[in-house]
Scaffold this active site. Structure first.
Site, short mmCIF file in Angstrom:
data_model
loop_
_atom_site.label_atom_id
_atom_site.label_comp_id
_atom_site.label_asym_id
_atom_site.label_seq_id
_atom_site.Cartn_x
_atom_site.Cartn_y
_atom_site.Cartn_z
N GLU A 116 0.86 -1.19 0.00
CA GLU A 116 0.00 0.00 0.00
C GLU A 116 0.88 1.23 0.00
OE1 GLU A 116 -2.93 -0.30 3.13
OE2 GLU A 116 -4.02 -1.86 2.06
N HIS A 243 -9.29 9.70 2.62
CA HIS A 243 -8.85 8.60 1.76
C HIS A 243 -8.95 9.06 0.31
CE1 HIS A 243 -8.40 4.67 -0.03
NE2 HIS A 243 -8.13 4.16 1.16
N ARG A 290 -0.93 9.08 1.72
CA ARG A 290 -2.32 9.49 1.51
C ARG A 290 -2.54 10.99 1.50
NH1 ARG A 290 -5.81 5.32 5.09
NH2 ARG A 290 -5.23 3.63 3.72
N HIS A 351 -11.80 9.85 6.24
CA HIS A 351 -11.57 8.42 6.48
C HIS A 351 -11.11 8.09 7.90
CE1 HIS A 351 -10.62 4.31 5.42
NE2 HIS A 351 -9.33 4.46 5.70
N ARG A 386 -1.44 9.23 9.05
CA ARG A 386 -1.28 7.80 9.32
C ARG A 386 -0.82 7.04 8.07
NH1 ARG A 386 -4.65 3.34 8.56
NH2 ARG A 386 -6.42 4.65 8.02
C1 SIN Z 1 -7.80 0.78 2.57
O1 SIN Z 1 -8.04 -0.40 2.36
O2 SIN Z 1 -7.43 1.56 1.70
C2 SIN Z 1 -7.98 1.31 3.96
C3 SIN Z 1 -6.85 0.87 4.79
C4 SIN Z 1 -6.51 1.90 5.81
O3 SIN Z 1 -7.29 2.81 6.06
O4 SIN Z 1 -5.41 1.83 6.36
#
Ligand code: SIN
Length: 547
Positions: A116, A243, A290, A351, A386
């Site tokens: 990610e 998000h 993010r 988010h 975060r």
């Molecule tokens: C996501 O799956 O993008 C959310 C995961 C997160 O908020 O860390």
């Protein structure tokens, strides 16, 4: 009323991963009561898609995860908290699996790990794109097998402080100790005090404070509001994470989350003319953190006037997409979008709350007997932004910290002879016009979205402060006159959380992490300062490693 007063060793408010994992740990040595205002599974956890970030293979390292976390946090993380979370993480993933959670494995038997944004390694343990549901359901099953009292459809109205003790005639509404909480049953409308040796806030975030959010309707910042009213320290509320990728539904605007893991698998973000643009903002492109990705999308939308950008997954095979993201694939197919062929319209949405009730490394707040964890708490692990999938990890590790602490030390103010006043019910009325409550809620959400979203300015923050303060007073008066009802409690909590976010944002005289104020643009001197701070934190890890 007095005969209904209940007592427990540990009162946990909230039933997401934080509350439920902690309930299982605490049930080994005390009586646990979990209070949750909807059905037990209804929580932010249930809707989490991506997974849990943790160092699970030899090519990865704790230093790398710590550095990624600190980098995302713009130099504002508490290094001790980050190290604790990262180093303790893998053992809790193992424990979760032993409690029944199932994560996807490769043919070799090793855990399948997603990547990610902001992570320099593949380290996201997952259950395809329904990881939260899998964790939540396994923790509910584990809790139901233990001797844990679960009170569903039950809300916390106020935390019990010294002013709630019988014979106490102080006018003070804050307290240095917490003795439990007044609890409201949404079924019987009763309000009873539950006295506890330790009260633990695990109520998740407050996404409902914004017009568009990935959070379910229960995310109304209850824990923050309860704690603040009792006198707890609250920190970092200006850092609300948006998000970058939620599905933009042309029929009704925004809707559901599209996991970060899609970009980890190669997803490309394109503007309204289908041109990729993220590399113009950060060399990491789609895999930048993010704050950067959401801000870049927001800027493109504002400049072009487009309603949405696009997420492009069309270069991946249908089979791969269906196997890795079955829930997203099918949900979008229901909207007539086949992600293996079509571009997906996307917009950012609120988010995750990086700030919260300030705690030490043991989840202890500044109030004796009161603890907080997960999204409700500010432990310092997230700093100004975060890192993806660190949230579920934080919940596990800090639940364990609280359990360790409470096993060794029962709070000293837990005298059974203390008598709590019954809840006062006289001279209250029922709301005559529910529409007023709905309007107030809509107004809060719109003010927050328009004035204190991804891009902020002093002028807009001050406007927001003025409006929210008026609403806060109006809602508080309304609450004082009315019989308790869940919608009123939530509105009161959200108005307070909104005001805390605005006040925190106004007090930060810089742009940093998730807080971007155009009156304090990031100049090269500041960028150098932030890099210096991040490097300083990183140098501490290196020394630690060499010891
Ligand atoms: C996501 O799956 O993008 C959310 C995961 C997160 O908020 O860390």
């Amino acid at each position: 009323m007095q005969e209904k007063i209940k007592q427990t060793d540990f009162l946990i408010i909230g039933s997401g991963i934080s509350g439920l994992y902690l309930s299982s740990l605490l049930s080994e040595f005390g009586a646990v009561t979990v209070v949750t205002k909807d059905k037990i599974t209804e929580s932010n956890t249930y809707y989490a898609q991506g997974g849990i970030a943790s160092v699970m293979r030899n090519v990865d390292s704790f230093e790398s995860h710590i550095k990624d976390t600190i980098n995302a946090g713009s130099g504002l993380c508490n290094i001790k908290a980050v190290e604790l979370m990262v180093r303790e993480g893998p053992s809790h993933i193992q424990k979760l699996m032993a409690m029944g959670t199932s994560f996807v494995r490769k043919a070799s038997g090793d855990l399948d790990l997603h990547k990610e944004s902001g992570h320099s390694q593949r380290r996201i343990v997952h259950s395809t794109d329904v990881t939260g549901k899998e964790i939540e359901e396994s923790l509910v099953n584990a809790a139901r097998k233990k001797n844990i009292t679960i009170l569903e459809h039950t809300s916390a109205v106020e935390l019990l402080g010294s002013h709630h003790l019988e014979n106490n005639i102080e006018n003070n509404r804050t307290s240095t100790s917490c003795f439990g909480a007044y609890i409201y049953s949404r079924k019987t409308w009763d309000i009873i005090p539950i006295r506890a040796k330790a009260t633990i806030l695990a109520t998740g975030g407050a996404g409902q404070v914004y017009l568009h959010s990935t959070n379910p309707s229960v995310a109304t910042g209850d824990g923050i509001a309860l704690a603040y009213r009792l006198g707890a320290k609250i920190a970092n509320m200006e850092f609300y994470q948006f998000h970058p990728t939620t599905f933009y539904n042309p029929k009704n605007g925004r809707s559901f989350l599209l996991s970060e893991a899609l970009r980890g698998e190669g997803g490309i973000i394109r503007n309204s003319k289908a041109i990729p643009f993220l590399k113009d903002y950060d060399p990491r492109g789609e895999l930048a953190t993010r704050d950067i990705v959401a801000r870049a999308i927001d800027k493109e939308l504002k400049e072009s006037g487009a309603k949405h950008a696009y997420l492009d997954m069309t270069h991946l095979s249908k089979q791969r997409l269906k196997t890795k993201f079955p829930n997203i694939y099918n949900s979008l197919l229901n909207e007539n979008i086949d992600i293996s062929k079509d571009l997906v319209p996307i917009v950012p949405a609120a988010h995750y709350m990086c700030g919260g009730v300030f705690t030490d490394l043991w989840g202890q707040t500044n109030i004796a007997g009161l603890y907080a964890l997960g999204e409700t708490a500010c432990t310092g692990v997230h700093g100004g932004n975060r890192l993806a999938s660190n949230s579920l990890l934080e919940s596990l590790v800090f639940a364990s910290q609280i359990a360790k602490k409470l096993k060794d030390e029962v709070p000293s103010h837990s005298d059974k002879k203390l008598k709590i006043k019954a809840w006062k019910k006289e001279n209250l009325s029922s709301p005559q016009e529910w529409i007023v409550i709905r309007h107030n809620l809509e107004e809060i959400k719109r003010i927050m979205w328009n004035y204190i979203g991804i891009h902020r300015s002093n002028h807009r923050l001050k406007l927001a402060q003025k409006h929210i303060r008026l609403l806060l007073t109006e809602i508080e008066n309304y609450y004082q006159r009315s019989h308790v009802q869940n919608k009123i409690l939530e509105l009161r909590n959200l108005s307070l959380v909104a005001s805390l976010i605005i006040d925190s944002a106004l007090s930060r005289k810089e742009s940093r992490g998730l807080h971007y104020n155009s009156d304090y643009p990031i100049n090269s001197k500041q960028s150098e300062e932030y890099t210096f701070l991040v490097n300083k934190l990183e140098s501490k890890i290196d020394k630690y490693e060499q010891k």
